[in-house]
Write an enzyme that holds these catalytic residues in place. Structure first.
Site, mmCIF file in Angstrom:
data_model
loop_
_atom_site.group_PDB
_atom_site.id
_atom_site.type_symbol
_atom_site.label_atom_id
_atom_site.label_comp_id
_atom_site.label_asym_id
_atom_site.label_seq_id
_atom_site.Cartn_x
_atom_site.Cartn_y
_atom_site.Cartn_z
ATOM 1 C CG ASP A 1 -10.337 3.106 0.246
ATOM 2 O OD1 ASP A 1 -9.488 3.968 -0.051
ATOM 3 O OD2 ASP A 1 -10.466 2.654 1.389
ATOM 4 N N GLY A 2 -10.667 5.746 -2.259
ATOM 5 C CA GLY A 2 -11.003 7.161 -2.088
ATOM 6 C C GLY A 2 -10.625 7.691 -0.730
ATOM 7 C CB THR A 3 -10.650 6.439 2.585
ATOM 8 O OG1 THR A 3 -11.996 6.387 2.193
ATOM 9 C CG2 THR A 3 -10.517 7.045 3.956
ATOM 10 C CG HIS A 4 -6.510 3.339 2.666
ATOM 11 N ND1 HIS A 4 -7.805 3.007 2.891
ATOM 12 C CD2 HIS A 4 -5.784 2.728 3.615
ATOM 13 C CE1 HIS A 4 -7.871 2.205 3.933
ATOM 14 N NE2 HIS A 4 -6.656 2.014 4.398
ATOM 15 N N GLY B 1 -7.279 -0.605 7.343
ATOM 16 C CA GLY B 1 -7.819 -1.427 6.285
ATOM 17 C C GLY B 1 -9.010 -0.753 5.626
ATOM 18 C CG ASP C 1 -5.116 -3.292 3.631
ATOM 19 O OD1 ASP C 1 -4.691 -2.256 4.163
ATOM 20 O OD2 ASP C 1 -4.936 -4.429 4.114
ATOM 21 C CG LEU D 1 -7.138 5.727 7.062
ATOM 22 C CD1 LEU D 1 -6.554 6.020 5.702
ATOM 23 C CD2 LEU D 1 -8.662 5.687 6.966
ATOM 24 C CG HIS E 1 -0.669 -0.394 2.462
ATOM 25 N ND1 HIS E 1 0.367 0.186 3.173
ATOM 26 C CD2 HIS E 1 -1.186 -1.345 3.256
ATOM 27 C CE1 HIS E 1 0.452 -0.402 4.335
ATOM 28 N NE2 HIS E 1 -0.466 -1.327 4.432
#
Lengths: 242, 594
Positions: B269-272, B360, B294, B358, B232
């Protein structure tokens, strides 16, 4: 002879395709079969430039033909002459060719019957002229040494035995060959001219290919287009149970 | 195992009217399959003189290689890092459920855990090929415990270890036998990491750099020792700095071994990762981008608390955080940290009830692919390759997985133009003497309802409205009838449309219990706020599925609904649950369902 003149390459192809379609429907095929052309020898079947690959990618994979009905000359056969004779026999067994579709080369050859080929020749192994090798070099990355020099091909006589012949000619580089084929006499240096003696020939070409013809010829045949277009009127489909 | 060319007598399937991803392009070609492998039709035609035994019309859809997820910690309530007695059935459940996300092969991931857990769990998850029972397991991904303390993220500090003392022996002592292991994530700045990396690479295990504070030099040295992957990217590593790019600099480093491609996982996912960072990475090194989920055990479940290994995490919408102390549930909205008034249930990191770490993700793979496509603006082919071909190349499996070339395993997904998964195919094993090979050939998951036949689900009629003076959100819960429950993809937000303008409906679905929760915004009318159950109905869709929900029982509303949505109210259409065939019917949506 019919000379069908269309505006460009795409229209000429489409006209030819519709014509073949109509002929097949009219023929009401059952057990009868059609034959296609010869191929360059010496390449393994899975070479991307072999005739097998060419025919598969451009024709067979788009239609639902039974593979047992597709006969292509095998350039890898052990005895090439026997292969050619067997091919002739297959044609006889199938009852002869109903419609032969071909193109011509800039030197007026049909299939690989180079200038000087006998006009009564049968399927045989033929050496290729330099012009043909140059023309085919584009399929082999421009490397002349990779282009095969010999080819198995149907003979002029074999094609003349077909009940109908259709020749497709597009592009200005074929214009002179077309002129020699239809406006001059029958001559073994321009083997396509043999079809002047065939009862049912049809030449499909685009405007560029008529550049070397007499204006009178072109006007005459263009004037007949309304008759020619009737030949490609959509017929009932085979699926309608005819 | 899959049949070899000796399965020449096996049935030949031809998928027509489709676009297949081959050679990095979407070609208008047919896909031919036999004996669990992709077949070369030209050979079949000229050498064997055969045609297809069965043709399936794909309705113009896209056929892509099945997605490969190399980092998934669990899902649907299953946590791979929990040392239960029956780990196998948990893996099998996840393997089966992720089929609906288009994943046909995956690497179950274990987070930092005590050695007892590894010794118990690792031998219970063998490499397994996929089939109608579920996606294939390619091997385990062990993330930790040999990682950096500062960048441990959600991994528990107590179980971090180092291999200073005995290098590779330390690693073996922690994990146990490495037969089932495929990828190991470690931090290269730990002492003696190079010996360990070399030993792992010699065993064919892929080494990944992650959860590390290594600088670029250390990372490059690790790559020279054999590391090929970055876990990641951007997360749990030093941020990019212009004088020392850190691990992120590997993407464009010129000091790597010639011909070696460094792969890097990204959680799209738009967040990580901010979409801008995603674009920077993609533009810098597109061939190495590997999409991973993840995913944590909360994947497919709802909001709330779940476990991940030894940690507790909190799920809110599409984001998951390490669970912290729980403040008063009525209080958080007035926290001064968050100045923006917004409506629940949208996840706001500042208003989150837990921490900001965060932990996962719960975005399924197909959501990641779609988000990646939309965020980077790349071609559909690139997005699909990032989820299929690149992970296969990372694991050295590109001849058989992640591709639709001749001879590859026939694992593929059928997608519509917006990349929603319509069906997933994995060839079953061709058993010697198997009486009817046809059972091997069916989609292992399909979108449950044909989009051309929406279903009417009749709800109890809602409360009769009257104007209110303040906007108030309304929540309704709907329980799907039994036969519609199976096969819903995930707990992620559904795409909703309403029959009237001016209203916003959000929904969330729990696939296990069959409950859909809808939250309606009110709309303003004549100076008052009306709750949206006044609407004639809402159309819920996820991917190719649509449900029409008439919410009112007044005749006028039904007529309006019928007009707006063309729903045939009396016609209930449903697809058989996965595993049961309808004889004589094709298995792709749009074919023969009614």
């Amino acid at each position: 002879m019919r000379l069908v003149i269309l505006d460009n390459y795409d229209l000429a192809s489409e006209w030819a395709a519709k014509y073949i379609c109509n002929r097949i429907i009219q023929f009401k095929p059952g057990q009868d079969r059609y034959f296609t052309l010869g191929l360059p020898t010496g390449l393994p079947r899975n070479h991307p430039e072999s005739y097998h690959s060419y025919m598969w990618n451009n024709f067979f994979k788009h239609i639902d033909i039974d593979p047992n009905n597709a006969h292509i000359l095998d350039g890898n056969a052990a005895d090439l002459q026997a292969e050619c004779d067997a091919f002739e026999n297959k044609i006889k067994e199938a009852g002869g060719i109903d419609l032969f579709v071909g193109g011509i080369g800039p030197d007026g050859h049909i299939a690989f019957n180079e200038p000087g080929s006998s006009l009564v020749s049968r399927t045989r192994l033929k050496t290729l002229a330099m012009d043909t090798i140059l023309a085919n070099a584009k399929y082999f990355d421009g490397d002349l040494s990779k282009v095969p020099t010999m080819a198995l091909t149907v003979g002029v006589g074999t094609v003349m035995d077909a009940r109908e012949v259709m020749i497709l000619i597009t592009g200005a580089h074929k214009a002179f060959a077309l002129y020699k084929a239809i406006e001059e006499g029958v001559n073994h240096m321009w083997t396509v001219s043999a079809f002047q003696q065939h009862p049912r020939t049809i030449f499909v070409c685009d405007e560029d290919a008529t550049l070397e013809l007499r204006v009178k010829t072109v006007k005459y045949f263009k004037g007949l287009m309304h008759v020619h277009n009737k030949l490609v009127d959509p017929l009932f489909s085979m699926k309608d149970g005819n | 195992m899959r049949g070899e060319q000796g399965a020449a007598g096996a049935r030949v399937l031809q998928f027509t009217n489709c676009r297949i991803l081959r050679g990095g392009k979407l070609l208008r070609e047919d896909l031919w399959v036999r004996g669990g492998r992709i077949l070369d039709p030209e050979k079949l035609f000229f050498e064997e003189r055969r045609v297809a035994d069965e043709r399936r019309d794909c309705g113009g859809r896209i056929l892509a290689p099945g997605f490969i997820d190399v980092q998934i910690n669990g899902g649907f309530g299953v946590d791979f890092s929990q040392a239960t007695e029956d780990v196998g059935s948990g893996v099998a459940l996840v393997a089966r459920r992720i089929l609906s996300h288009g994943v046909t092969s995956f690497c179950p991931t274990l987070v930092t855990s005590p050695p007892e857990v590894y010794h118990k769990v690792v031998p219970q998850i063998p490499v397994k090929s996929g089939g109608p029972h579920g996606a294939g397991v390619l091997g385990l991904h062990l993330e930790g415990p040999f990682i950096s303390r500062e960048k441990r993220g959600a991994h528990p500090e107590a179980h971090l270890r180092s291999f200073e003392a005995d290098a590779f022996q330390d690693l073996l002592a922690t994990y146990g036998p490495l037969d089932n292991v495929r990828i190991v994530t470690l931090a290269p700045e730990l002492g003696r990491s190079h010996e360990v990396i070399r030993a792992l690479t010699a065993r064919g295990i892929c080494v990944s750099l992650g959860h590390s504070v290594a600088d670029l030099r250390a990372a490059e040295d690790a790559v020279w020792s054999g590391a090929t992957f970055i876990t990641h990217l951007f997360n749990a590593m030093l941020p990019f700095h212009h004088r020392d790019p850190g691990i992120v600099g590997l993407l464009t480093s010129d000091r790597l071994p010639a011909g070696r491609c460094i792969f890097y996982g990204m959680i799209a996912d738009g967040t990580h990762t901010n979409p801008a960072a995603l674009r920077i990475a993609h533009r810098a090194h597109p061939q190495g981008l590997v999409l991973v989920t993840d995913a944590i055990p909360a994947l497919g479940l709802g909001n709330g608390r779940h476990t991940l290994g030894q940690q507790e995490v909190e799920v809110d919408g599409l984001t998951a955080y390490v669970a912290g102390e729980r403040p008063d549930p009525l209080g958080p909205r007035s926290q001064p940290a968050c100045q923006v008034a917004h409506d629940p249930p949208r996840a706001c990191p500042l208003c989150s009830q837990g921490t900001k770490t965060l932990s996962g993700s719960i975005a399924p793979m197909d959501v990641c692919v779609r988000h990646f496509l939309q965020a980077t603006g790349c071609s559909v082919e690139s997005a699909l390759e990032a989820a299929s071909l690149h992970p296969a190349q990372l694991l050295g499996l590109e001849k058989s997985k992640g591709t639709l070339d001749f001879g590859a395993d026939a694992d593929f997904v059928v997608l519509d133009d917006s990349l929603h998964v319509q069906a997933t195919y994995i060839s079953g094993p061709v058993l010697a003497g198997c009486g009817d090979p046809a059972w091997c050939w069916r989609a292992v998951w399909e979108a449950p309802v044909c989009p051309a036949h929406p279903i009417s689900v009749i709800l109890p009629s809602s409360v009769s409205p009257w104007p209110w003076h303040t906007p108030m959100w309304q929540t309704r819960a709907v329980r799907l009838p039994e036969q519609l429950r199976g096969g819903w993809a995930s707990g992620a937000l559904l795409a909703l449309r309403t029959a009237t303008v001016g209203s916003d409906v959000r929904g969330w679905c729990s696939p296990t219990s069959g409950v859909i929760v809808l939250t309606f915004s009110p709309f303003e009318f004549w100076g008052g706020w009306f709750p949206s159950p006044l609407l004639t109905g809402a159309v819920l869709g996820t991917g190719g599925t649509r449900l029409a929900l008439p919410l009112f029982s007044s005749l006028r509303c039904k007529a309006q609904l019928r007009k707006c949505l063309q729903v045939q109210r009396d016609r209930m259409v449903w697809a058989p649950p996965v595993g049961r065939e309808q004889p004589g019917k094709n298995h792709l949506p749009g074919q023969g369902l009614a």
